[in-house]
Every structure is written in structure tokens, then in C-alpha cells.
Motif scaffolding. Sequence first.
Motif, PDB file in Angstrom:
ATOM      1  N   ARG A 196      45.213  42.492  44.024  1.00  0.00           N
ATOM      2  CA  ARG A 196      45.300  41.549  45.055  1.00  0.00           C
ATOM      3  C   ARG A 196      43.946  41.723  46.099  1.00  0.00           C
ATOM      4  NH1 ARG A 196      49.907  42.219  49.603  1.00  0.00           N
ATOM      5  NH2 ARG A 196      49.512  40.515  51.021  1.00  0.00           N
ATOM      6  N   LYS A 197      43.392  42.791  46.122  1.00  0.00           N
ATOM      7  CA  LYS A 197      42.194  42.970  46.933  1.00  0.00           C
ATOM      8  C   LYS A 197      41.079  42.503  46.419  1.00  0.00           C
ATOM      9  CE  LYS A 197      41.460  47.572  45.139  1.00  0.00           C
ATOM     10  NZ  LYS A 197      41.395  49.184  45.198  1.00  0.00           N
ATOM     11  N   ASP A 198      40.893  42.029  45.142  1.00  0.00           N
ATOM     12  CA  ASP A 198      39.965  41.523  44.523  1.00  0.00           C
ATOM     13  C   ASP A 198      40.129  40.006  44.202  1.00  0.00           C
ATOM     14  OD1 ASP A 198      38.702  44.036  44.164  1.00  0.00           O
ATOM     15  OD2 ASP A 198      39.665  44.298  41.878  1.00  0.00           O
ATOM     16  N   MET A 199      41.241  39.564  44.544  1.00  0.00           N
ATOM     17  CA  MET A 199      41.338  38.009  44.645  1.00  0.00           C
ATOM     18  C   MET A 199      40.285  37.410  45.483  1.00  0.00           C
ATOM     19  SD  MET A 199      44.771  35.794  45.452  1.00  0.00           S
ATOM     20  CE  MET A 199      44.664  36.060  46.869  1.00  0.00           C
ATOM     21  N   ILE A 200      39.718  36.258  44.993  1.00  0.00           N
ATOM     22  CA  ILE A 200      38.735  35.587  45.600  1.00  0.00           C
ATOM     23  C   ILE A 200      39.334  34.141  46.185  1.00  0.00           C
ATOM     24  CG2 ILE A 200      36.501  34.324  45.479  1.00  0.00           C
ATOM     25  CD1 ILE A 200      36.122  35.823  42.842  1.00  0.00           C
ATOM     26  N   ILE A 201      39.187  34.244  47.651  1.00  0.00           N
ATOM     27  CA  ILE A 201      39.609  33.167  48.477  1.00  0.00           C
ATOM     28  C   ILE A 201      38.353  32.313  48.872  1.00  0.00           C
ATOM     29  CG2 ILE A 201      41.292  32.171  50.326  1.00  0.00           C
ATOM     30  CD1 ILE A 201      42.440  34.950  50.443  1.00  0.00           C
ATOM     31  N   SER A 202      38.376  31.255  48.192  1.00  0.00           N
ATOM     32  CA  SER A 202      37.155  30.393  48.361  1.00  0.00           C
ATOM     33  C   SER A 202      37.597  28.870  48.973  1.00  0.00           C
ATOM     34  CB  SER A 202      36.396  30.253  47.059  1.00  0.00           C
ATOM     35  OG  SER A 202      34.982  29.547  47.438  1.00  0.00           O
ATOM     36  N   GLY A 203      37.204  28.495  50.212  1.00  0.00           N
ATOM     37  CA  GLY A 203      37.705  27.323  50.729  1.00  0.00           C
ATOM     38  C   GLY A 203      39.193  27.175  50.805  1.00  0.00           C
ATOM     39  N   GLY A 204      39.708  28.201  51.110  1.00  0.00           N
ATOM     40  CA  GLY A 204      41.236  28.192  51.063  1.00  0.00           C
ATOM     41  C   GLY A 204      41.796  28.063  49.851  1.00  0.00           C
ATOM     42  N   PHE A 205      41.253  28.068  48.667  1.00  0.00           N
ATOM     43  CA  PHE A 205      41.934  28.403  47.273  1.00  0.00           C
ATOM     44  C   PHE A 205      41.703  29.784  46.801  1.00  0.00           C
ATOM     45  CE2 PHE A 205      40.681  24.080  47.632  1.00  0.00           C
ATOM     46  CZ  PHE A 205      41.823  23.226  46.926  1.00  0.00           C
ATOM     47  N   ASN A 206      43.045  30.280  46.052  1.00  0.00           N
ATOM     48  CA  ASN A 206      42.725  31.441  45.515  1.00  0.00           C
ATOM     49  C   ASN A 206      42.278  31.529  44.089  1.00  0.00           C
ATOM     50  OD1 ASN A 206      44.410  32.370  47.664  1.00  0.00           O
ATOM     51  ND2 ASN A 206      46.222  32.356  46.764  1.00  0.00           N
ATOM     52  N   ILE A 207      41.297  32.160  43.773  1.00  0.00           N
ATOM     53  CA  ILE A 207      40.540  32.207  42.521  1.00  0.00           C
ATOM     54  C   ILE A 207      40.906  33.829  41.968  1.00  0.00           C
ATOM     55  CG2 ILE A 207      38.482  32.015  41.390  1.00  0.00           C
ATOM     56  CD1 ILE A 207      37.514  30.202  43.515  1.00  0.00           C
TER      57      ILE A 207
END
Length: 533
Positions: free
Chosen positions: A427-438
Motif C-alpha cells: 500500500r505504501k509503495d502504490m503510486i498515485i499519479s494524477g489521481g490514478f492508482n498505479i
Amino acid sequence: MKNAVNAMPVYAPVAHDEVMEAIGHKIQDHALHRGSHPALISDHGIVSWQTLMNRVNRIANRLREAGLQQGDSVAALSENSAEYVALYLGTLTAGGCMVPLSGMASAESLALMLKDCEAQFLFVSRKNRDLLIAFRPQLELLPDERIIALGEQGEGIGQGLSDWLGHGPGDPRPAEVSLDDPFNIIYSSGTTGTPKGILHDYRFRQRQIMRLSRFGLDGDAINLVSTPLYSNTTLVSVLPTLFYGGTLVIMAKFDAHRFLELAEKHRVTHAMLVPVQYQRVLADPDFDRFDLSSFKVKLCTSAPLRGDVIADAMARWPGNIREVYGLTEGGISTSLDCAAHPDKWDSVGLPTEGAEVRVIGENGKELPPGETGELVGRAISMMRGYINRPEQTREMLWTSPEGDVFYRSGDMGRIDEEGFVYILDRRKDMIISGGFNIYAVDLEKVLLAHPAVADAAVIGIPSEHWGETPLGLIVRRAGHDETESEILEWANGQLGKAQRLASIELREELPRSTIGKVLKRELRGPYWNKAAQ
């Protein structure tokens, strides 16, 4: 133990809950009934069960003579060795709680851990002498006579183990313990402050031992141990092998070629490996020359094993692979039978017997099959709690609408219609880019499919426009000279618009923990520290 654990365990009901077979009692039988059978094999020779039990009992008796009380913590800072295994069993036989420590931790962290668990004894190998010297001044309450060298000579550590044992008795006097008594404390990894001490009791370990014995980890097992004893990954396979009187082949340090030599020489039947070890063993140029036909089951845990690696191992390496997913804390528990489910190799399998896994959203509500969220679980093995950290223990709990308590894993994943569990990211490594979960794993799979890429990790780095954006870090395969831009263009051609990598950087290698996990926090640090300046 003296530490008050401010969170009581939560257990799923099982029929065999009240059965009690303490390992300190159980292993005494092996000296009587299979005394000449090899218990431990290392570079220093073969130790029979009779010889091992004499050593174990002498350690247990000496600990009690030196003041060990029931439940007291005994810490060890050492690489794998026959003496370390004897100390572990001797501590349990004496009624103590074993605290294995990592030589990868800083001196400051080690001092904090030893204070946190109120260690009454500390055993240190010569390899870790400099670490001890660095934190020794901070151990005001631990006298010199309770710091012992795990070896024949102290060399500045203190009295050597053999001298400390003297000519004490080796008669069996295993302590009477209950299912609720402390068994061990495993410290989670951490770089700041004090890592959390995860307390396992006898109930936790006994249930785990019984479950793992179904993989053949019993008196006939010859188990090659190549991960460190301070890791729960290692203990998952080591403890059942010892409990049922099997044989451990011990490596002080993993080396892929040496692993293959030992496996062939000793007709190894089992091994617990982490994903990077599978990759290194299979990549050994002499792999196909070794006779590995004695293997029955290979286990994998600590991180998901990629489907392409499973395929390679199943084709070339005799014996089945059983992937195990779980937390050191317990609660989450799944297993993938790779031979039975070749179409599910990208999953970590189904919940094990007595376990339940669900997926929850950001609002804490349960999500239906197929949707992505945080994995939570409850199982027959669940920790007593984090010692001295009641608030952090409570933060880990999630209560279902039915009132059942689950452990939060911190892993993002999903469950398909057939109940198979898939892990996407921490969860802590999830990338949130422009509002999208990557999810990094999706991008890493694409990078690893490129013929020039031997290893890959994707992290989120600062972006003024998107908040954060994915960066690919790759290790190029020998013999390839493709550029970062060429690989980036190829990878982004395979990815969705919202997933595309901002850039790619070449690395000589990726930093990993001693059990093979990529240290993403270490990789992210320079980028975020620079942005904060």
C-alpha cells in the motif's frame, strides 16, 4: 516474559487447539529413538540428534543456572550455524523466549531492540563483533557475563560458548510451557526508531508447524536452509523439520552454485527460497548438470514468485513448488500448489485451512471479487501483538460486519471469482499519479518481459504536474546494449496511457534485504529528499 503485551490474540476456532506438544519436550525423543540420524549438516561437519540434544540440554541447564526465568528473552546476533540452532532449541527447552536479531540492522536499532525485549542474555558471533562494540555502551542493564560469544573464542565479545557451558550436565529437563507462553519475538525491518517486536506464542508456532508438515517437512525431510534464522521466512520451514526429527543442511551465507552442490551431495528434499534465490539458482550456468531428483517440494515466500520463474523451475527442477503468502504477524495465509494450478501462477494461491482473506477499500468497506483494495485476513496462526505497542497493534486490526477480527496486510490486491489471491503492491509503495492508482508490479512485469532486462523495480518519484510519476530502475542483462530510451519506448508501448513510465535508469544492481525484498524505500529516498530541499 516481563513485557506486557497489550493486545490479546484473536484465533479462528480449530478442533486441535488444545493439543500441546512443546518443542523442548518433543525433540528429546529424537535423541532416544534416532540418535545417530543427522540433525544438522554444515561446513563444520555432521551433528547427530544425540549430539545435538546433549548440546541443547547443556545450554538450557546453563541458562537456568545463570538466572534465566520462565519467559525471559534470550537474544542472538549471528549468521546461520549449528551452534545457533542449538542455542535456539536450548532457549526454548529452558522456557525462554528466543529473539533472533539481524546483522543488517544498525547498531542504534539493535540497542533499541535489546532494550525493548528486555533481553537477559545476548549471544553474538565473531562476525558481528564490531556491531556489538558499537552498541555495547547502550546496554547498561546487561552485564558482561551475560554476553557470550557464539563460538569457541570470544575475541572481545566475552566468554566463548564452550567455556561458558563448562562441564555442565546434559540431562533433559525441558520446561513446562503452555500454549500462551512466549516462543519468540521477531523484529520487523525498519531504518528509523525501533522496529516492531512481533510476539509469537506456542499456539502460533504449533499450529504453523502442523500446517507445514503437510508439505513433507517431517522426520524424512532433508531441508537446505539458505535464508537467515532471524527471518520468519526461515523459521517457517526450519521449525517443523526440527520438531519431527528431520535434517537441516545449513548455509551460513547463500551462494547459488554452492546451494546446488549441497543439494546434490546431501540428496536434499526441501528448501525454502525467496524469489531472487530462485532466479539466481536457475541462472547458474551449471544448473542442468546437477542431480536434483531428490527434491520433493520447494517453498517460496517473502514476495510473489513471478509466473515465468515458476514455469522455468517447474520445467527444469524436479519436485513441486508451493508458494506461501503470509505475514510474520500471521492472519493472512494462502498457498499456491503450482503443479495443481498451472493457470494461476500469477496468484499466491488460495487461503489455507482455517484462514479467510478479504479485500477492503479506503473506507474500510469490503469489496467484491475482482476489485482491488487492501488484503485483510484471519487464520489459525495470529501473533500475540507488538510488544509494548498497543496502539500499533490496534491499528493493524479490521473488524468485519460479522464481528470477526482480521489483520490488515498493507498489501494491495484482489481475489478472483475462484478465490485465488493476487498481490499488486505494498500500500505504501502504490503510486498515485494524477489521481490514478498505479501498481508497480504491473509495470515491472512489462519491463521484465523485455529481453534486455534482468531485474527491475518501479518507484514513484516527485512530479510537479502529476504529484508523482513512475520511474523504472532496471539491471540490464549481460550481452545487451539497448539504451534506456529504447527500453522506455518499448515498455510504454505495452502500457496503458495512465501507467506509462516517465523515464528509465540503468543500475548495476537493485538493493535487496537479506531475504530478497527490493528495498524501495531506499530507492525512493534520494528523489524525495532532493524534492524536499
